[in-house]
Design an enzyme around this catalytic site. Structure first.
Site, PDB file in Angstrom:
ATOM      1  N   GLU B  59       0.836  -1.203   0.000  1.00 51.35           N
ATOM      2  CA  GLU B  59       0.000   0.000   0.000  1.00 51.35           C
ATOM      3  C   GLU B  59       0.869   1.251   0.000  1.00 51.35           C
ATOM      4  OE1 GLU B  59      -3.497  -0.013   2.637  1.00 51.35           O
ATOM      5  OE2 GLU B  59      -2.931   2.030   3.201  1.00 51.35           O
ATOM      6  N   ASP B 132      -7.923  -6.491   7.591  1.00 53.92           N
ATOM      7  CA  ASP B 132      -6.588  -6.164   7.072  1.00 53.92           C
ATOM      8  C   ASP B 132      -6.101  -7.239   6.103  1.00 53.92           C
ATOM      9  OD1 ASP B 132      -5.815  -3.858   9.134  1.00 53.92           O
ATOM     10  OD2 ASP B 132      -6.788  -5.492  10.205  1.00 53.92           O
TER      11      ASP B 132
END
Lengths: 165, 165
Positions: B59, B132
């Protein structure tokens, strides 16, 4: 990320401090971040190999300034933390204000003032160049002066954890 | 830093994608940052050892949200970049909006929507938990779908660089 200052200082509170070495780990701004982080890791590993410090102090990064710069600084400091911690060397973080206050008496000291005080404290002939190297030495001085008992305990615990050869 | 999502996906654009594994690397919030980064490194190394991925997607962090969280995320992602780059695995960064857009068609999709699309794309029985882990799988899907030719070139170059046994 472009110039990661490194400074090695020998000494203890109440005794004269000595500069062992200082310099910068550079990475090319045009390269991808993952590769730059790898080069920073290799550079820091070389410094740790060469000087085997008892303690490592790293600048505590705050996200209050330029966002892009701060992200890079946070990532470079993460690499430095990792390199030291992997070797069992205790790591302590100090804010730029703490460092400035430690060497100059003022948390808002100018860069040149920090350089001048580093030169005086380490009894050098001229301020270390580049400024990032001088900042790293200031951080090391700050850490030695602030640490005292805590540093000794951390270093002793670290040595006790080391695997016997 | 507390829960670093990890997802492994096998496949290619235009073909069904398969989930190989997913999970999280956890570190205790009460521990010092240097030690947490070390544990994240160890956790990621285990995932890389177990799955030997051809490509790694991470990310891309922006400092627009909560400052403390973002610093931690930047540092954890630096560790992930380092682990992959050290092995010669090409690393690509995608923003959360790019990932959401890739799997759901909207860069502003809710977390639940991303989880639902990951479940559908990977033909799972239920959304991966914790969120997550689902986000990490979404990142992997995004990377495979966006990459195509670039991924193949990067993987080929990476293999060509590997030292011969």
């Amino acid at each position: 990320m472009t110039r990661c200052g490194v400074g090695v200082v020998d000494g203890a509170p109440g005794r004269p401090l000595t500069m062992v070495a200082c310099g910068v780990v550079r990475t090319p701004a045009e390269e991808d971040v993952p590769l730059r982080l790898l080069k920073i890791e290799q550079g820091i590993e070389e410094w740790l190999d060469a000087h085997a410090p008892d303690l490592v102090a790293i600048e505590r990064v705050f996200a209050q300034h330029n966002v892009r710069t701060v992200m890079g600084t946070a990532q470079a400091s993460a690499v430095a933390m990792l390199c030291a911690t992997r070797r069992g060397i205790p790591v302590t973080l100090h804010t730029p204000s703490e460092v400035k206050a430690a060497v100059s008496g003022s948390g808002r000291a100018e860069k040149a003032q920090v350089g001048a005080m580093v030169t005086r404290i380490l009894r050098l002939d001229a301020p270390p160049r580049p400024a990032d190297a001088a900042d790293a030495l200031a951080l090391a001085i700050c850490h030695i002066w602030r640490g005292t008992a805590n540093n000794r305990i951390a270093a002793a615990l670290s040595r006790a954890r080391e695997p016997r050869p």
